[in-house]
Design a protein around this motif. Structure first.
Motif, short mmCIF file in Angstrom:
data_model
loop_
_atom_site.label_atom_id
_atom_site.label_comp_id
_atom_site.label_asym_id
_atom_site.label_seq_id
_atom_site.Cartn_x
_atom_site.Cartn_y
_atom_site.Cartn_z
N PRO A 74 12.62 1.40 -9.42
CA PRO A 74 12.30 0.00 -9.15
C PRO A 74 12.74 -0.45 -7.76
O PRO A 74 12.15 -1.35 -7.19
CB PRO A 74 13.06 -0.76 -10.24
N TRP A 75 13.79 0.16 -7.24
CA TRP A 75 14.33 -0.27 -5.95
C TRP A 75 13.81 0.60 -4.81
O TRP A 75 14.40 0.60 -3.72
CB TRP A 75 15.85 -0.23 -5.98
N ALA A 101 8.84 -1.89 -7.61
CA ALA A 101 8.92 -1.17 -6.34
C ALA A 101 8.12 -1.93 -5.28
O ALA A 101 7.24 -2.74 -5.61
CB ALA A 101 8.41 0.25 -6.49
N LYS A 102 8.43 -1.64 -4.01
CA LYS A 102 7.84 -2.40 -2.92
C LYS A 102 6.82 -1.54 -2.20
O LYS A 102 7.17 -0.50 -1.61
CB LYS A 102 8.95 -2.80 -1.95
N ASP A 127 17.26 2.62 6.66
CA ASP A 127 18.38 2.46 7.60
C ASP A 127 19.32 1.33 7.25
O ASP A 127 20.13 0.94 8.08
CB ASP A 127 17.84 2.32 9.03
N LYS A 128 19.26 0.81 6.02
CA LYS A 128 20.11 -0.34 5.69
C LYS A 128 20.99 -0.10 4.48
O LYS A 128 21.48 -1.06 3.88
CB LYS A 128 19.22 -1.56 5.45
N GLY A 129 21.17 1.16 4.09
CA GLY A 129 22.06 1.42 2.96
C GLY A 129 21.62 0.66 1.73
O GLY A 129 20.44 0.61 1.40
N VAL A 130 22.58 0.03 1.07
CA VAL A 130 22.31 -0.63 -0.20
C VAL A 130 21.51 -1.91 -0.02
O VAL A 130 20.97 -2.46 -0.98
CB VAL A 130 23.66 -0.91 -0.92
N HIS A 131 21.40 -2.39 1.21
CA HIS A 131 20.76 -3.69 1.43
C HIS A 131 19.24 -3.64 1.36
O HIS A 131 18.59 -4.62 1.00
CB HIS A 131 21.21 -4.28 2.77
N GLY A 132 18.68 -2.50 1.76
CA GLY A 132 17.23 -2.40 1.75
C GLY A 132 16.74 -1.59 0.57
O GLY A 132 17.52 -0.91 -0.11
N VAL A 133 15.44 -1.68 0.30
CA VAL A 133 14.90 -0.79 -0.71
C VAL A 133 15.01 0.64 -0.19
O VAL A 133 15.13 0.88 1.01
CB VAL A 133 13.44 -1.14 -1.06
N GLN A 134 14.98 1.57 -1.12
CA GLN A 134 15.19 2.97 -0.80
C GLN A 134 13.84 3.68 -0.58
O GLN A 134 12.80 3.17 -0.96
CB GLN A 134 15.96 3.63 -1.94
#
Lengths: 350, 350, 350, 350
Positions: A74-75, A101-102, A127-134
């Motif tokens: 989902p992420w 999901a995006k 490039d944003k670790g936990v902050h962005g979607v994977q």
């Protein structure tokens, strides 16, 4: 003179006969019948993939969404072309089936993602670790939404990018057969041999009533796929009717014959359009779909004589200056008659 | 001697012929064809509901889940019987389609919720303000999961409870026709005249290949239903094949004829079981489904001669003391042959 | 010399004292305490919106996602700038809270959507009937992600576009106070008077420990918001600690004072950068955030002396040619010391 | 005389002081500060689990839902007691966070699941292949919702059942400290040594402002947990304020001291109720919560003198025959004064 879509035509007689033949006596439900086993085996043979999991559903959106469901968290981001069917034409089905999901949109001329644009988008996503979607799977449409085809090398270039990030790839093959016919390649060459992990192998648009096979080259995804299919209400109880279609479709190259017929009609249309000075092909048509520009007058003559196809923007008017160029989409299917093709060409020529 | 399920039988010839007939020439997709309009009209007439929204899908789970989707918020309870199909047999489809509504289970003998138990559960659900899930729709299965039927008065009693709390009601009619045949009532009497707001009107189990009509007596829910259907990948492109089935099914009382045939075979089975001293009916069968107990020896004789049906618990062994009583489920469909019924009875009798 | 983010600083003493004061004796939970009522009233007064629903949560992502949750259907598009926090920095929270709405990305220089681009995207979204996602709310970030501010006229132009399509608008005000301070306008002027329907009014980045107020100018959304908040686990039991922060924050213009202090430090930084020949501001900073380019050597001098801020791309190295221009982000908060600002400027100058 | 809930009391002075102390200067956000590391280490030491992943959130519902989110697939059952907080008091949060898992309710006296009932429910859940939801985690509430405590042997018996089916177990420890104090056991003994895989270790009800630690004994779940936490908007930017609370809470046995104080007050109430002939304890209170029956007259005297607690059913009237027995819930917290306890007892006695 129907060129509105390849879902307006009838099922091929061999498919219909197979369905009728299947309608005899009892058969265990939910895929536990003999035909269902035969159909899955036949698809595995077609793809030269003896270990693949093969599951049937009735719609292309279900095939795509369920395949993405087992490939994306989902992420995650799902990478696709800006005009992909999953983005534009499924009312958010991928988001529904993946629980959010995006879809991340990749540019590229002629409906084709470029490896560079894909790599850039993947790199940016991560490039944003936990902050962005994977980073999640990449989905490629073949025949593309604008009627072009990726070459095998182009597919490989995209899957190479995906693999370099450790990502899986899906191929939306609603018009898979048209692409194989166009490229003169085998299903295996266009998929797992080119780095594809899962395929929506379309039947509906190419001579079936409503059936698509999802081919998962990694059979470990099979059980989750089956749970998701049931949970999404896409497991048929009278599964034999899906199986009969698919089995007939992949028997004796029917899938290829119907695609070749559709492509041939499309090629006739394209050749004619190339010869009309006022007309312009917007992309190089590879399979059974053309995007072109024609003067309003040409559209008017064709449509008033009964030709059916879409103009863009939707609901463009036939009233107005005759010389204005108006875009259109033309799609052929297996049942398209050469005389209808000839006639619409004559009408355009005026 | 197939009594495993009513989804093991073939489609009725009239339905299959209609599908074959529909396979002629071009038809606009996604329900924009003539047959689709005719089918919806015919269902509206059957239900005496000229304003109802009627939408087709291919599976019963889709019908139920989409109907509940437009009736329940994600934070709502959906009230159903403890053994309802939506609870037990859909792998959580209602939770998926509603984005997480909570199925709240109501007790009641013979597969039927009692109004008292329903009222208690609704009252309990609503007593915690923002902390608890909210009161949502009630869904009733008719024919129930154990083969019984609610009387019209019993349905009304449940919908009265629901209405007294301002709640909507849905009827899961996977075996709707069998219930109408059993009660001798009209579709309207069993639904909106009894306070039902939405129906899954089943065709698949009763002579179709795969089609269910969702009937929304409140047409204001129609557009959201259509969006949810598309998003869940249940909108068919070649919609004519769903429409053809449904149209044939509701024409000339075919739906009722097939249900009556199934019910008649079931009644023969039930009468025989009542006459076998060692046998016992677990519920009073109203339609085409029986739950009964028979000695292991009787099951063994029948099954070794080719009878097919489920024992409970699943995979109960035929090896063991012959006199042990083992539960079974027997389901008949329209195609069930009287001679098969007679034969299994003979085998049970020994 | 901390310029990494406005969430690295402490809470303002007045806020901390209010929390400590609130920690006295018993208080009813879940917002049913006196402070919670007072805080909501104070926010309503601040926004000159006596009928607005005001609800507190502890994080900005929760504020945005819950607000969008009550404004967007799962099958809707949510229109936002390409670099919006909801798109880039919330790990798909909007998709999670809306059950799968599709963020549709709008371009525009300096972090600001243009009305034309917004209108184009909305028009495109709505042209496919049931096949595409539907038009949903527009969300605007003020102070934008690149440190600029929309003028009131620019906000109005965007909300006018939204309203012309019948759509709602949300303002992500994580740096709301900085924007008000920059524009010299009232909260009402920047929101409902400019056509905004719901606001995430941020406290965390501007002197609180962790509190944001969601202001819904349409109070009819209040109950659904509360259900979603509880269901998403964002309803605090000891709600007084959220309320105490918010009440202190909006009392005696504290919110504005802290924002003015942050903006003043930022203006000092910007003025200095404008005066450094090798430096370049990438956008015109309106509030408390600067994106700029400086020679590597300048960054190196500053960072080796203890300055903290982010370089782009992330983890850019300080090793390499001293003259290379490297981008950076600088954020000030209320607690930022003028002497730290002066010192980092000196270090950059070399 | 406040006995309404353990979330009505203030935070312990040591916790508040720690928060105030933490409010000094800059700290990196999102858990990347020194205090956050210290707090996680301290929780790991407390649980004698050096490899455990420890993550902080602000609410108990978030702790439970996120823990279940990493343990349950959307198509799984989550087994819990019929009156569990996750079922009754979270507005469907577990369904939201798991994307639709099905809470399957287990009976058992005194708020405690029996191993037999649990085993039966798990066995039943798994017997339908793809048609039913799949077996997922078991969640146990300790102190239970009715104020009792599982013994260590009882916990082990449940986890043994779960393990025998290959399932994971979660412990909802909103009142974890009260249970440890009651059983005289260590956190390790009550969790991983008894077969528990993940814990919601509650601080909010026992002296904190709002903080819970999720302890995952399988650290492989850590990254998915962090993604889900961010996506659910539960990752605090100013994380130091959560960390400061948790660190103070587990330092010098504060968590145990506050729980012991609450339990002691509760024991005084229970002893008194046992001595009142007309009163009746509905369960044997183990920690800080009592369910009892008292004559209306006793409630009336207490409440008119200012005692606060809940009657059941909610909003039961104090008007009516004085001798009617009316149920109530009484909860004590660390701040509960012995003289308030003595006074309410006197009032009940009349």
């Amino acid at each position: 003179m129907m060129f509105a879509s390849d879902n307006t035509g009838p099922a091929h007689p061999k498919v219909m006969e197979a369905v009728t033949r299947a309608n005899d006596g009892y058969a265990m439900p939910y895929g536990n019948d003999a035909l269902s086993g035969l159909a899955a085996d036949a698809v595995r043979r077609l793809f030269e993939a003896p270990d693949a999991a093969v599951h049937l559903v009735a719609t292309g959106t279900a095939a795509n969404s369920l395949a993405l469901g087992v490939m994306a968290n989902p992420w995650d981001a799902v990478f696709c072309h800006r005009v992909a069917h999953v983005e534009e034409d499924e009312c958010g089905a991928p988001e529904f089936f993946t629980n959010g999901a995006k879809l991340t949109l990749i540019d590229g001329a002629d409906g084709k993602m470029t490896p560079e644009a894909l790599a850039r988008a993947i790199a940016h996503t991560g490039d944003k670790g936990v902050h962005g979607v994977q980073r999640g799977p990449v989905t490629i449409t073949q025949i593309t939404e604008v009627g072009t085809a990726y070459t095998l090398e182009e597919i490989r270039a995209l899957t190479d990018v995906a693999k370099s990030f450790g990502l899986k790839t899906h191929l939306d093959g609603a018009r898979f057969a048209n692409a194989c016919a166009a490229l003169g390649c085998t299903p295996a060459e266009m998929t797992w041999k080119a780095g594809i992990d899962a395929v929506s192998f379309g039947g509906t648009k190419n001579g079936c009533l409503g059936v698509e096979a999802v081919v998962l080259f990694d059979p470990e995804l099979s059980w989750e796929f089956q749970l998701r299919r049931k949970r999404a209400a896409h497991l048929w109880s009278k599964h034999r009717y899906l199986a009969a279609q698919m089995l007939a479709y992949v028997t004796d190259d029917l899938w290829l014959d119907t695609a070749r017929a559709a492509n041939a009609r499309c090629a006739e249309l394209a050749a004619a359009l190339r010869a009309i000075p006022e007309a312009r092909l917007l992309h190089d048509p590879a399979g059974n779909m053309i995007f072109a520009e024609l003067p309003r007058g040409a559209h008017k003559r064709a449509m008033e004589a009964g030709a059916q196809y879409y103009l863009f923007p939707f609901q463009s008017s036939l009233e107005g200056p005759e010389d204005d160029l108006i875009r259109c989409r033309l799609v052929t299917d297996w049942s398209c008659k050469p005389e209808d093709v000839a006639r619409v060409i004559d009408l355009w020529r005026g």
